[in-house]
Design a protein around this motif. Sequence first.
Motif, PDB file in Angstrom:
ATOM      1  N   PHE A 194      32.658 -10.341   1.011  1.00  0.00           N
ATOM      2  CA  PHE A 194      32.159 -11.691   1.253  1.00  0.00           C
ATOM      3  C   PHE A 194      32.351 -12.582   0.035  1.00  0.00           C
ATOM      4  N   LEU A 195      32.693 -13.839   0.301  1.00  0.00           N
ATOM      5  CA  LEU A 195      32.657 -14.857  -0.743  1.00  0.00           C
ATOM      6  C   LEU A 195      31.211 -15.053  -1.158  1.00  0.00           C
ATOM      7  N   ASN A 196      31.006 -15.399  -2.418  1.00  0.00           N
ATOM      8  CA  ASN A 196      29.684 -15.817  -2.862  1.00  0.00           C
ATOM      9  C   ASN A 196      29.838 -17.192  -3.497  1.00  0.00           C
ATOM     10  N   LYS A 197      28.759 -17.739  -4.006  1.00  0.00           N
ATOM     11  CA  LYS A 197      28.826 -19.098  -4.550  1.00  0.00           C
ATOM     12  C   LYS A 197      29.842 -19.215  -5.679  1.00  0.00           C
ATOM     13  N   THR A 198      29.947 -18.182  -6.503  1.00  0.00           N
ATOM     14  CA  THR A 198      30.906 -18.208  -7.605  1.00  0.00           C
ATOM     15  C   THR A 198      32.330 -18.094  -7.091  1.00  0.00           C
ATOM     16  N   SER A 199      32.573 -17.115  -6.233  1.00  0.00           N
ATOM     17  CA  SER A 199      33.945 -16.870  -5.779  1.00  0.00           C
ATOM     18  C   SER A 199      34.493 -17.995  -4.923  1.00  0.00           C
ATOM     19  N   VAL A 200      33.649 -18.678  -4.147  1.00  0.00           N
ATOM     20  CA  VAL A 200      34.147 -19.752  -3.299  1.00  0.00           C
ATOM     21  C   VAL A 200      34.653 -20.910  -4.163  1.00  0.00           C
ATOM     22  N   CYS A 201      34.079 -21.070  -5.326  1.00  0.00           N
ATOM     23  CA  CYS A 201      34.522 -22.137  -6.232  1.00  0.00           C
ATOM     24  C   CYS A 201      35.705 -21.698  -7.097  1.00  0.00           C
ATOM     25  N   LEU A 202      35.766 -20.423  -7.443  1.00  0.00           N
ATOM     26  CA  LEU A 202      36.798 -19.950  -8.360  1.00  0.00           C
ATOM     27  C   LEU A 202      38.090 -19.528  -7.672  1.00  0.00           C
ATOM     28  N   LYS A 203      37.983 -18.957  -6.484  1.00  0.00           N
ATOM     29  CA  LYS A 203      39.160 -18.403  -5.809  1.00  0.00           C
ATOM     30  C   LYS A 203      40.205 -19.485  -5.582  1.00  0.00           C
ATOM     31  N   GLY A 204      41.384 -19.266  -6.125  1.00  0.00           N
ATOM     32  CA  GLY A 204      42.483 -20.201  -5.948  1.00  0.00           C
ATOM     33  C   GLY A 204      42.546 -21.279  -7.016  1.00  0.00           C
ATOM     34  N   ALA A 205      41.522 -21.371  -7.871  1.00  0.00           N
ATOM     35  CA  ALA A 205      41.523 -22.366  -8.940  1.00  0.00           C
ATOM     36  C   ALA A 205      42.053 -21.737 -10.226  1.00  0.00           C
TER      37      ALA A 205
END
Length: 182
Positions: A57-68
Amino acid sequence: KEIDVAFIMNPDIEIKKIEYIYELYKELISNEKLAAITPLTIYNGKFKMPNDCCWKFLNKTSVCLKGALIGKIIKNDLNYNNLNLENNIAYVNVIQGCFFGIKMDIIKRINYLDERTFLYCEEQILGRKIEEIGMKSAVCINSFIYHNHIEKDKSMKNKKNHIFHLKCLVDSRKIIIKYYLK
């Protein structure tokens, strides 16, 4: 007779043996705790088990970091390094959206796929909805599909296509943040 399982498939999927679909169907209908299932994936001719067919699952950190760009520096890995098998399936958080089977009563119960997303995050949302009702998603290691993504990958070199995909990604992430990650 009423339909008990639906299979959702992108147009760039190839299934070499009909038995693979039967194997997925058989697993779904025989396992009461299983809501959705996907096979292993050979992606553009390469097999990278299991990370082309399932994720955490994505979490608050990964949803912002993934792909950036910062996501390349600060690692927040959503990949499974190994799958824990029970017979021929592994329970996972999120299964791929390009090809999967789902029980019809479950997809109705969770109010189908979230239509506010397109191209991105729909698998994450589906996994969360399935978990919220106490059900599971899984990968079947006895079945394979071929995901022929080469044409899409080539089209991403076109600036207009790339911008469209980035917009879809951002829009879908806004939905998952607002409605599913609170």
